[in-house]
Design a protein around this motif. Structure first.
Motif, short mmCIF file in Angstrom:
data_model
loop_
_atom_site.label_atom_id
_atom_site.label_comp_id
_atom_site.label_asym_id
_atom_site.label_seq_id
_atom_site.Cartn_x
_atom_site.Cartn_y
_atom_site.Cartn_z
N TRP A 1 0.87 -1.18 0.00
CA TRP A 1 0.00 0.00 0.00
C TRP A 1 0.90 1.23 0.00
O TRP A 1 1.66 1.46 0.94
CB TRP A 1 -0.90 0.03 1.23
CG TRP A 1 -1.82 1.23 1.25
CD1 TRP A 1 -2.90 1.45 0.44
CD2 TRP A 1 -1.74 2.37 2.12
NE1 TRP A 1 -3.50 2.66 0.75
CE2 TRP A 1 -2.81 3.23 1.78
CE3 TRP A 1 -0.87 2.74 3.15
CZ2 TRP A 1 -3.03 4.46 2.43
CZ3 TRP A 1 -1.09 3.95 3.80
CH2 TRP A 1 -2.16 4.79 3.44
N ALA A 2 0.84 2.00 -1.08
CA ALA A 2 1.69 3.18 -1.22
C ALA A 2 0.85 4.43 -0.99
O ALA A 2 -0.05 4.75 -1.77
CB ALA A 2 2.31 3.22 -2.62
N ILE B 1 2.91 -10.41 -5.12
CA ILE B 1 2.55 -9.22 -4.34
C ILE B 1 1.88 -8.20 -5.25
O ILE B 1 2.45 -7.80 -6.27
CB ILE B 1 3.79 -8.60 -3.68
CG1 ILE B 1 4.48 -9.62 -2.77
CG2 ILE B 1 3.40 -7.35 -2.89
CD1 ILE B 1 5.79 -9.14 -2.19
N LYS B 2 0.69 -7.76 -4.88
CA LYS B 2 -0.03 -6.75 -5.65
C LYS B 2 0.18 -5.38 -5.00
O LYS B 2 0.54 -5.28 -3.83
CB LYS B 2 -1.52 -7.07 -5.72
CG LYS B 2 -1.82 -8.48 -6.23
CD LYS B 2 -1.17 -8.75 -7.58
CE LYS B 2 -1.44 -10.16 -8.08
NZ LYS B 2 -0.71 -10.46 -9.33
N SER C 1 1.40 -6.36 -14.92
CA SER C 1 1.68 -5.36 -13.89
C SER C 1 1.05 -5.74 -12.55
O SER C 1 -0.11 -6.16 -12.48
CB SER C 1 1.16 -3.99 -14.33
OG SER C 1 1.31 -3.05 -13.30
N ASN C 2 1.82 -5.54 -11.48
CA ASN C 2 1.34 -5.76 -10.10
C ASN C 2 0.47 -4.60 -9.63
O ASN C 2 -0.22 -4.71 -8.62
CB ASN C 2 2.51 -5.85 -9.11
CG ASN C 2 3.58 -6.81 -9.51
OD1 ASN C 2 4.11 -6.72 -10.61
ND2 ASN C 2 3.92 -7.74 -8.64
N TRP C 3 0.53 -3.47 -10.33
CA TRP C 3 -0.10 -2.23 -9.89
C TRP C 3 -1.56 -2.24 -10.33
O TRP C 3 -1.89 -1.94 -11.47
CB TRP C 3 0.62 -1.05 -10.49
CG TRP C 3 0.43 0.26 -9.80
CD1 TRP C 3 -0.59 0.64 -9.00
CD2 TRP C 3 1.33 1.38 -9.86
NE1 TRP C 3 -0.42 1.93 -8.55
CE2 TRP C 3 0.75 2.40 -9.07
CE3 TRP C 3 2.54 1.62 -10.51
CZ2 TRP C 3 1.37 3.65 -8.92
CZ3 TRP C 3 3.15 2.86 -10.35
CH2 TRP C 3 2.57 3.86 -9.56
N LEU C 4 -2.46 -2.58 -9.41
CA LEU C 4 -3.85 -2.84 -9.77
C LEU C 4 -4.77 -1.62 -9.74
O LEU C 4 -5.77 -1.59 -10.46
CB LEU C 4 -4.43 -3.91 -8.83
CG LEU C 4 -3.72 -5.27 -8.81
CD1 LEU C 4 -4.53 -6.25 -7.97
CD2 LEU C 4 -3.52 -5.80 -10.23
#
Length: 359
Positions: free
Chosen positions: A233-234, A255-256, A275-278
């Motif tokens: 979580w960014a 890892i998502k 991409s992991n960035w959902l």
């Protein structure tokens, strides 16, 4: 079409910095006298010169120029001493108003007070100017709806699996107002047992946030085998970019990642194959700049303005992105993106007609 334009200036260049726009030469009927003439606005931001910053400044500059104002923009690169010096120098000059972005609570009241005492108009973004319970009644404090940003992003995190989600948290603070508000929601999700924080990392090198986070992520990922971390979580997308690089370099497809804020670079990374960035929750930074400048114009026109104003948050989902999606056409997939008629007075439209910037 919105075009990015940005002057990144050192403090000592303030006197001759990046003046843009032409002073009105003809009075426009139906427009308050106090917003006509040689109006000068300084927009000073205490963040690195990333995409979000460029678009925020461009939104403020373009809207100000559409009113016939001269607009100077400055970036302090998250250097508080430089930031305070830029504000002090602008206060000493012949600016009519200051738009202050990302001042910290421990110094912002004292930093802004000389401008208020001088009679300058001030609008702030993501800044808390408070001291001993006192605030400035004539300053409008604007924010993104940070609680909603956190709720939207963390809501996506909780969808990743049944039960508690193990989260690697990208955050720094306390003392940064928007992140502090996002933290309030994060703590709520922790207390409710929806998420478990495995570890927290944040930047220390603000000249290279992405590289700094990528390096720290590499060290953390080496400690946790697959299955131990479900998601990143960014709380700020500049950190997310570094995390994304690390996830890819370490082949951690397990890892998502979900984030807050958005830029063209973010969209490109979210759109990459595998991409992991959902998802990311965001407010259009160009619109933030516009709204701050409209509030400034209303203050100069001696019209009523609110003490605070929150901009509505929206969710940008990877699954909704198209091959041609950019920051400038997100409205084609997200209803209401980048648009607001708040504070858009009829006399502003007359100024746009005069100076060729119709909205």
């Amino acid at each position: 079409m919105k075009k990015m334009a940005l002057a990144v200036l050192a403090p000592m260049l303030l006197l001759g910095a990046c003046a843009s726009g032409a002073a009105p030469k003809t009075k426009v009927e139906g427009v308050p006298e106090s917003v006509q003439g040689d109006i000068k606005i300084a927009v000073i931001r205490n963040l690195p010169s990333d995409d979000h910053t460029k678009q925020f400044l461009d939104g403020a500059r373009t809207e100000g120029e559409s009113f016939g104002f001269k607009v100077n923009t400055f970036i302090a690169e998250n250097n508080d001493a430089k930031f305070k010096e830029l504000v002090a120098q602008a206060t000493q000059q012949d600016y009519d108003g200051l738009i202050i972005s990302h001042g910290k609570e421990d110094y912002s009241y004292d930093m802004i007070k000389p401008a208020i005492d001088k009679g300058m108009k001030v609008v702030t973004f993501d800044t808390v100017a408070k001291k001993d319970g006192k605030t400035f009644k004539d300053v409008t404090a604007t924010f993104q709806d940070d609680h909603k940003l956190a709720e939207l992003s963390l809501g996506e995190i909780t969808k990743l699996k049944d039960g508690k989600v193990n989260v690697l948290k990208l955050w720094f603070g306390p003392g940064v107002p928007p992140l502090d508000r996002r933290q309030e929601i994060y703590k709520k999700y922790e207390e409710e047992g929806k998420i478990n924080t495995v570890e927290v990392i944040g930047p220390t090198n603000f000249q290279d946030v992405q590289g700094d986070i990528a390096s720290k992520m590499n060290a953390v990922l080496a400690k946790y085998p697959k299955g131990k971390i479900d998601a990143v979580w960014a709380s700020w997308d500049e950190m997310a970019k570094g995390a994304y690089k690390s996830l890819k370099d370490n082949k951690r497809d397990d890892i998502k990642m979900i984030s807050i804020d958005v830029s063209n670079q973010d969209i490109n990374l979210m759109r990459e194959k595998g991409s992991n960035w959902l998802a990311t929750s965001a407010v259009d930074p160009y619109l933030i700049g516009q709204m701050n400048m409209r509030l400034m114009a209303k203050k100069l026109a001696k019209e009523e303005t609110p003490e605070t104003y929150d901009l509505e948050a929206r969710l940008v989902e990877q699954s909704a992105l198209k091959p041609d999606t950019t920051m400038f056409n997100l409205n084609t997939i997200i209803d209401g993106w980048g648009a607001s008629d708040d504070f858009n007075e009829d006399w502003m439209k007359k100024l746009r007609e005069q100076y060729g910037k119709k909205k």
